[in-house]
Design an enzyme around this catalytic site. Structure first.
Site, PDB file in Angstrom:
ATOM      1  N   HIS A 507      29.484  53.203   1.528  1.00 15.46           N
ATOM      2  CA  HIS A 507      28.423  52.887   0.565  1.00 15.46           C
ATOM      3  C   HIS A 507      27.637  54.156   0.224  1.00 15.46           C
ATOM      4  O   HIS A 507      27.421  54.464  -0.954  1.00 15.46           O
ATOM      5  CB  HIS A 507      27.524  51.809   1.186  1.00 15.46           C
ATOM      6  N   GLU A 508      27.221  54.895   1.230  1.00 11.51           N
ATOM      7  CA  GLU A 508      26.419  56.104   0.969  1.00 11.51           C
ATOM      8  C   GLU A 508      27.249  57.148   0.218  1.00 11.51           C
ATOM      9  O   GLU A 508      26.744  57.810  -0.692  1.00 11.51           O
ATOM     10  CB  GLU A 508      25.870  56.693   2.275  1.00 11.51           C
ATOM     11  N   HIS A 511      27.405  56.296  -3.377  1.00 10.59           N
ATOM     12  CA  HIS A 511      26.171  56.603  -4.116  1.00 10.59           C
ATOM     13  C   HIS A 511      26.275  57.944  -4.855  1.00 10.59           C
ATOM     14  O   HIS A 511      25.658  58.138  -5.891  1.00 10.59           O
ATOM     15  CB  HIS A 511      24.966  56.641  -3.175  1.00 10.59           C
ATOM     16  N   GLU A 568      23.319  50.219  -6.147  1.00  6.11           N
ATOM     17  CA  GLU A 568      23.562  49.634  -4.833  1.00  6.11           C
ATOM     18  C   GLU A 568      24.799  48.742  -4.854  1.00  6.11           C
ATOM     19  O   GLU A 568      25.603  48.761  -3.918  1.00  6.11           O
ATOM     20  CB  GLU A 568      22.338  48.837  -4.370  1.00  6.11           C
ATOM     21  N   ASP A 572      28.145  49.161  -2.701  1.00 10.70           N
ATOM     22  CA  ASP A 572      28.702  48.131  -1.803  1.00 10.70           C
ATOM     23  C   ASP A 572      30.182  47.912  -2.090  1.00 10.70           C
ATOM     24  O   ASP A 572      31.005  47.846  -1.169  1.00 10.70           O
ATOM     25  CB  ASP A 572      27.975  46.792  -2.008  1.00 10.70           C
TER      26      ASP A 572
HETATM   27 ZN   LIG Z   1      22.339  52.254  -1.023  1.00  6.19          ZN
END
Ligand SMILES: [Zn+2]
Length: 667
Positions: A507-508, A511, A568, A572
């Site tokens: 997830h990070e 980003h 976000e 995900d």
């Molecule tokens: Zn996040």
């Protein structure tokens, strides 16, 4: 060497899967639910039913469970450090006395409003523009963000350099829409807000009549600010907030405010240019506020002082503040225990001192090494994912891989701990301690203007249960606080680890490539490295995600904002895919069943069970307007319904709800 370690780490789980302890939280599941109809209910149903919202929470989930454990560890450290004994270390003295001063409610109550009286007196004595400018600067130095924000930020197009930045601010309610919307709920919230402001002024010594008049002035002033504020979705676009200009250009744009006097009073080092992140706001707010008159300005400043100080003042202020912000607006029934709030206050004031002690007890070098290997392995997987993307051209793929390889991985704690030697802490002066810690933090931050950016700084403390991507550093950061069960346990089934911490890591990383992150390059600079056609393909694909989540409704009559939560949600979906690919890689087709679940099923369950939660309806409503994250239920169902891999893992049929007819995929 590095490659060899990653290789062995990724192979190891396949070999030892059957011998390790199980990881799926079976009692949390509701096995009577159909995973293909509502996967969140299937994975979390029993947890949700058996964990009613604690009375001191507006939201409670697995993150909060872990945060509770971390807070207990912090409390043990603080109670030991606070115990008066000879020969305490300087660290123990500082964090222990800070904590003890916060716990000393008798001393806090005795002081009443005294800690802010001098500031209020100065505000009420203002009589000309020079006084106003001095007061704006004085409040900003105390972290009280009236009218606008001013501070230090990396230059978005030259991130190695830290520059001055001026941007919108000045509101109290969580978003400009609270002031602008006209539905019944918004009107009710404003009525309750005005009543709260009035109560605060009465506590501060005003008559009921004077307090009521001032309360209306505060609302008028903040409404004027809200009207010229940029909306939250626009704020997500870094290009819309990048407007470097000289001081002369700023003065020409908003001549009514004496900027030179203001900058001097802030204590900022000399600078020639600054970024004005919302020029329209600055221009318009400088016309709107003076037009309201001096009395309005006084009421507005005074309320901001009271609002900001209330949680640190005597009981009645603290209670009034809780009653409006936490009880009415968020839906909590009672405050968190005092000692927890004081541990939190110590963490925000002296986070790196407390964090060093926390790491000694809760996070060892073994965990750091293992997570570092996992991160490196998942980066390799993301590289494979990018190379296989059907919609991206070779040129953009090459640039994306350059950015991926340039990501800095920070695991557990920052490379360099912050120094607090400038902060004087005394055991009998809580408010003074908070001010002195704030002053030191402010001096440190503002002093960075004009200097090379210190990319080793973290924006979270190490016991925090969270993780972050920092676009101007191109770094992913995992505080020790999150590297624990249910996210990570080195001894349990690795399929569940991949689903939990693996998805968090993916997830990070994603980003760096979401609607915001993709606009920065590998050096953390705002620069378009996409071909026009790939950029258009990307936008088409994220539009699918935005539409999908805009249809989710957390409470009756309220929908999520798919554009606000786009980054976000994209992260995900990307994180889940990367974790899935990494698990398949590790298994090499050899996974065995544990607890009756295949490795793929355990991966998805590991992901979902991190998000089991309960939330007060008030909090759900606030978050739908302000939170860039979707609620847990939609993070889970919104992600899995885009994945044919999920459909396969649980043998779902095409017509079932967890199988989207319009599955979105970006990464
Ligand atoms: Zn996040």
């Amino acid at each position: 060497m590095k490659v060899a370690i990653v290789f062995s780490f990724l192979l190891l789980p396949a070999v030892v899967l059957a011998q390790t302890k199980p990881g799926v939280d079976v009692p949390a599941m509701n096995k009577s639910a159909d995973p293909c109809v509502d996967f969140y209910q299937y994975a979390c149903g029993n947890w949700v039913a058996s964990h009613p919202l604690p009375s001191d929470r507006a939201r409670f989930g697995r993150f909060a469970e872990l945060q509770d454990r971390n807070e207990k560890a912090e409390l043990d450290i603080l109670n030991a450090a606070a115990a008066p004994k000879a020969g305490r270390s300087e660290t123990d003295r500082k964090i222990g006395d800070y904590y003890a001063s916060c716990m000393d409610t008798a001393a806090i109550d005795k002081k009443g409003i005294a800690p802010v009286q001098a500031e209020l007196d100065r505000i009420y004595a203002m009589h000309d523009a020079a006084d106003v400018v001095a007061e704006v600067a004085a409040l900003h130095r105390q972290g009280i963000g009236v009218v606008f924000r001013f501070g230090a930020r990396p230059d978005a197009k030259d991130s190695n350099r830290t520059i001055a930045e001026l941007g919108q601010g000045g509101l109290s309610l969580p978003d400009r829409d609270y002031y602008l919307k006209d539905d019944a709920k918004a009107v009710e919230i404003r009525q309750r807000y005005v009543a709260h402001i009035k109560n605060m002024f009465v506590l501060a010594g005003d008559t009921a009549e004077a307090a009521a008049a001032k309360a209306q002035m505060v609302l008028d002033c903040e409404t004027a600010i809200a009207k010229v504020s940029m909306d939250r979705v626009s704020m997500r676009d870094p290009n819309k907030s990048y407007h470097p200009m000289t001081r002369q250009e700023l003065e020409a744009m908003a001549p009514v405010f004496p900027w030179e006097d203001y900058f001097k009073a802030t204590g900022a080092p000399a600078f020639e240019t600054l970024n004005v992140s919302q020029p329209d706001f600055v221009k318009q707010v400088m016309e709107a506020i003076p037009a309201l008159g001096m009395e309005v300005g006084k009421a507005y400043f005074a309320f901001h002082v009271l609002r900001e100080a209330a949680p640190r003042l005597a009981g009645p202020f603290e209670k009034e503040s809780f009653d409006f912000w936490q009880r009415y607006l968020a839906g909590a029934q009672e405050p968190r225990p005092r000692e927890i709030r004081c541990a939190g206050a110590t963490d925000s004031a002296l986070g790196d001192l407390l964090g060093q002690e926390y790491d000694k007890t809760a996070f060892g070098p073994d965990a750091k090494a293992q997570i570092t290997q996992l991160v490196e392995g998942l980066e390799k997987t993301m590289g494979q994912d990018i190379q296989g993307l059907p919609w991206m051209s070779a040129d953009t793929k090459k640039a994306a891989l350059v950015k991926l390889q340039a990501i800095t991985n920070n695991v557990g704690y920052p490379k360099k701990w912050r120094d607090y030697s400038a902060v004087t802490v005394t055991r009998d002066d809580y408010f003074g301690n908070t001010e002195r810690a704030g002053d030191a933090m402010y001096a440190h931050r503002i002093g960075e203007i004009g200097k090379p950016t210190d990319k080793s700084e973290w924006s979270m403390t190490t016991p925090t249960v969270n993780a972050f991507y920092q676009p101007t550093n191109n770094s992913i950061n995992f505080p020790a606080g999150i590297l624990q069960p249910p996210f990570f346990d080195p001894k349990r089934d690795m399929a569940v680890n991949y689903g939990a911490i693996g998805v968090v890591i993916g997830h990070e990383m994603t980003h760096g490539f979401d609607d915001q992150g993709r606009k920065y390059d590998g050096d953390g600079n705002l620069r378009d490295w996409w071909t026009a056609q790939d950029g258009a393909e990307f936008e088409k694909r994220v539009a699918c995600v935005a539409d999908e989540y805009s249809n989710f409704s957390p409470i009756d009559g309220v929908k999520l904002n798919g554009r606000l939560t786009l980054g976000e949600n994209t992260a995900d979906n990307g994180g889940m895919r990367i974790a899935y690919m990494a698990l398949e890689d590790a298994l090499k087709g050899k996974g065995e069943n544990i607890d009756g679940f295949t490795p793929e099923q355990r991966l998805f369950l590991g992901f979902a069970q991190v998000w089991c939660e309960n939330m007060a309806p008030q909090e759900a409503r606030n978050r739908a307007m302000t939170d860039p994250h979707s609620p847990g239920r939609f993070r889970v169902n919104g992600t899995v319904q885009n994945m044919p891999e999920f459909q396969k893992a649980f043998a779902c049929k095409a017509s079932q709800p967890m199988v989207s007819t319009n599955a979105c995929r970006v990464w």
